[in-house]
Design an enzyme around this catalytic site. Structure first.
Site, PDB file in Angstrom:
ATOM      1  CG  ASP A   1      -2.085   0.941   1.085  1.00  0.00           C
ATOM      2  OD1 ASP A   1      -2.451   1.289  -0.058  1.00  0.00           O
ATOM      3  OD2 ASP A   1      -2.635   1.345   2.128  1.00  0.00           O
ATOM      4  N   GLY A   2       0.300   2.317  -0.605  1.00  0.00           N
ATOM      5  CA  GLY A   2       0.950   3.634  -0.562  1.00  0.00           C
ATOM      6  C   GLY A   2       1.465   4.153  -1.897  1.00  0.00           C
TER       7      GLY A   2
ATOM      8  NE  ARG B   1      -4.684   6.995  -6.569  1.00  0.00           N
ATOM      9  CZ  ARG B   1      -4.429   6.622  -5.313  1.00  0.00           C
ATOM     10  NH1 ARG B   1      -4.119   7.525  -4.410  1.00  0.00           N
ATOM     11  NH2 ARG B   1      -4.488   5.355  -4.961  1.00  0.00           N
TER      12      ARG B   1
ATOM     13  CG  HIS C   1      -0.675   2.240  -9.284  1.00  0.00           C
ATOM     14  ND1 HIS C   1      -0.804   1.764  -8.004  1.00  0.00           N
ATOM     15  CD2 HIS C   1      -1.754   3.035  -9.494  1.00  0.00           C
ATOM     16  CE1 HIS C   1      -1.920   2.247  -7.465  1.00  0.00           C
ATOM     17  NE2 HIS C   1      -2.512   3.029  -8.347  1.00  0.00           N
TER      18      HIS C   1
ATOM     19  CB  THR D   1     -13.154  -7.835  -4.594  1.00  0.00           C
ATOM     20  OG1 THR D   1     -13.021  -7.773  -3.165  1.00  0.00           O
ATOM     21  CG2 THR D   1     -12.785  -9.239  -5.050  1.00  0.00           C
ATOM     22  CD  GLU D   2     -13.508  -4.993  -1.353  1.00  0.00           C
ATOM     23  OE1 GLU D   2     -14.394  -5.857  -1.500  1.00  0.00           O
ATOM     24  OE2 GLU D   2     -12.329  -5.280  -1.052  1.00  0.00           O
TER      25      GLU D   2
ATOM     26  NE  ARG E   1      -7.799   2.278  -5.271  1.00  0.00           N
ATOM     27  CZ  ARG E   1      -6.604   2.258  -4.717  1.00  0.00           C
ATOM     28  NH1 ARG E   1      -5.554   2.620  -5.425  1.00  0.00           N
ATOM     29  NH2 ARG E   1      -6.456   1.891  -3.468  1.00  0.00           N
TER      30      ARG E   1
ATOM     31  CG  LEU F   1       3.219 -20.602  -4.393  1.00  0.00           C
ATOM     32  CD1 LEU F   1       2.894 -20.787  -5.877  1.00  0.00           C
ATOM     33  CD2 LEU F   1       2.295 -21.488  -3.564  1.00  0.00           C
TER      34      LEU F   1
ATOM     35  NE  ARG G   1      -2.775  -1.264   4.716  1.00  0.00           N
ATOM     36  CZ  ARG G   1      -4.027  -1.360   4.281  1.00  0.00           C
ATOM     37  NH1 ARG G   1      -4.798  -2.320   4.726  1.00  0.00           N
ATOM     38  NH2 ARG G   1      -4.516  -0.492   3.411  1.00  0.00           N
TER      39      ARG G   1
ATOM     40  CD  GLU H   1       3.066 -13.113  15.554  1.00  0.00           C
ATOM     41  OE1 GLU H   1       3.074 -11.945  15.975  1.00  0.00           O
ATOM     42  OE2 GLU H   1       2.614 -14.080  16.204  1.00  0.00           O
TER      43      GLU H   1
HETATM   44  C1  IPE Z   1      -1.724   0.202  -3.308  1.00  0.00           C
HETATM   45  O1  IPE Z   1      -1.475   1.572  -3.325  1.00  0.00           O
HETATM   46  C2  IPE Z   1      -1.970  -0.373  -4.675  1.00  0.00           C
HETATM   47  C3  IPE Z   1      -3.383  -0.704  -4.943  1.00  0.00           C
HETATM   48  C4  IPE Z   1      -4.343  -0.671  -4.078  1.00  0.00           C
HETATM   49  C5  IPE Z   1      -3.702  -1.112  -6.304  1.00  0.00           C
HETATM   50  P1  IPE Z   1      -2.637   2.616  -3.319  1.00  0.00           P
HETATM   51  O2  IPE Z   1      -3.020   2.887  -4.732  1.00  0.00           O
HETATM   52  O3  IPE Z   1      -3.761   2.195  -2.447  1.00  0.00           O
HETATM   53  O4  IPE Z   1      -1.923   3.898  -2.737  1.00  0.00           O
HETATM   54  P2  IPE Z   1      -2.483   4.858  -1.604  1.00  0.00           P
HETATM   55  O5  IPE Z   1      -2.819   4.001  -0.429  1.00  0.00           O
HETATM   56  O6  IPE Z   1      -3.685   5.546  -2.159  1.00  0.00           O
HETATM   57  O7  IPE Z   1      -1.354   5.786  -1.341  1.00  0.00           O
HETATM   58  C1  IPE Z   2      -5.358  -2.629  -0.039  1.00  0.00           C
HETATM   59  O1  IPE Z   2      -5.088  -1.297  -0.201  1.00  0.00           O
HETATM   60  C2  IPE Z   2      -5.370  -3.303  -1.366  1.00  0.00           C
HETATM   61  C3  IPE Z   2      -4.073  -3.461  -2.022  1.00  0.00           C
HETATM   62  C4  IPE Z   2      -2.927  -3.125  -1.523  1.00  0.00           C
HETATM   63  C5  IPE Z   2      -4.120  -4.069  -3.307  1.00  0.00           C
HETATM   64  P1  IPE Z   2      -6.248  -0.210  -0.335  1.00  0.00           P
HETATM   65  O2  IPE Z   2      -5.572   1.092  -0.534  1.00  0.00           O
HETATM   66  O3  IPE Z   2      -7.231  -0.629  -1.375  1.00  0.00           O
HETATM   67  O4  IPE Z   2      -6.959  -0.291   1.077  1.00  0.00           O
HETATM   68  P2  IPE Z   2      -7.836   0.771   1.857  1.00  0.00           P
HETATM   69  O5  IPE Z   2      -8.875   1.275   0.889  1.00  0.00           O
HETATM   70  O6  IPE Z   2      -6.919   1.877   2.279  1.00  0.00           O
HETATM   71  O7  IPE Z   2      -8.391   0.039   3.026  1.00  0.00           O
HETATM   72 MG    MG Z   3      -4.110   2.403  -0.474  1.00  0.00          MG
END
Ligand code: IPE
Ligand code: IPE
Ligand code: MG
Length: 242
Positions: free
Chosen positions: A29-30, A42, A46, A75-76, A80, A140, A190, A209
């Site tokens: 994430d991030g 954004r 990626h 799945t959510e 975006r 794997l 995370r 953990e």
């Molecule tokens: C994680 O980074 C990648 C995906 C969820 C596809 P984000 O795109 O969620 O980046 P932030 O959390 O908005 O910074």
């Molecule tokens: C979790 O990140 C999904 C991935 C890293 C692929 P999100 O950015 O989608 O999670 P939320 O929305 O902050 O919970």
């Molecule tokens: Mg995110």
């Protein structure tokens, strides 16, 4: 080469894991915030996140890990903006193509997990073929795409209904999860500073953990893996015992 012979110099392994730590799962994430901090769209985050994923994958293999799972798209995440979803799908396509071209040379068993029916049939058949043809490799790597822990459990229940089951056990559910043949994660990392699960490996994380770091995924490095591994070895896992 894409995985075993990267263009950049390979990191030397600073740690070595043993049988207590076989599987690390990453919530990558991030990416978006990393790009925004640089005044970039954004999607730029990626692209850099994808490069980090390859680097961390190589490193995890090198330290002796047997299994690695990454959360690449939930799945959510379809909620975006279309432009961002399209950019992520393009990165998947490029990645699948790379795997397809170069899979023979790596030590990696590539497996795409999640509800893959959302992807075009040509993509699905490439994913299946990559999985099948690398199945004999020792490391794997599960890549979770269109993955949701709840969807996975519902999917397992539906498969059991189709088998005619009227009552199910934990083992029954376990054998229909997308992570079949893979032990539960020992450690879930995370990045990005949030303290939540976001629908990742809900069933498999029962005794994992957790390790949270504010580092944004594109900045995540092998040294950060070392830190997470050290933290893991400092924990006492009890699994409900004493
Ligand atoms: C994680 O980074 C990648 C995906 C969820 C596809 P984000 O795109 O969620 O980046 P932030 O959390 O908005 O910074
Ligand atoms: C979790 O990140 C999904 C991935 C890293 C692929 P999100 O950015 O989608 O999670 P939320 O929305 O902050 O919970
Ligand atoms: Mg995110």
């Amino acid at each position: 080469m894409f995985w075993s012979k990267p263009k950049k110099k390979q990191e030397t392994a600073a740690v070595r894991v043993d049988e207590r730590l076989q599987h690390i799962a990453f919530i990558m994430d991030g990416n978006g915030r990393w790009a925004k901090k640089r005044g970039m769209p954004r999607e730029y985050g990626h692209t850099h996140g994808a490069a980090t994923f390859k680097k961390i994958g190589r490193y995890c293999e090198k330290i002796g890990l047997k299994y690695m799972t990454v959360y690449a798209f939930s799945t959510e995440n379809w909620k975006r903006p279309q432009k961002e979803v399209d950019a992520i799908m393009k990165l998947f396509d490029d990645y699948i193509e790379e795997c397809f071209q170069e899979m023979e040379e790596d030590n990696v068993h590539f497996r795409f997990i999640g509800n893959l029916t959302a992807f075009p049939e040509t993509t699905q058949s490439k994913m299946e073929r990559i999985d099948r043809e690398t199945a004999h490799k020792p490391f794997l790597l599960n890549i979770a795409v269109n993955y949701g822990g709840r969807e996975e459990i519902a999917h397992a229940c539906n498969a059991l209904i189709r088998e005619g089951k009227r009552e199910v056990s934990e083992t029954d559910i376990g054998r229909h999860l997308y992570t079949l043949e893979c032990p539960d994660p020992d450690l879930i990392v995370r990045t990005g500073g949030d303290y939540r699960v976001s629908n990742f490996l809900l069933w498999q994380s029962a005794y994992a953990e957790y390790y949270f770091t504010p580092t944004l995924w594109p900045d995540y490095s092998p040294r950060d893996v070392d830190e997470a591994v050290a933290a893991f070895y400092g924990r006492k896992r009890r699994f409900g015992g004493l």
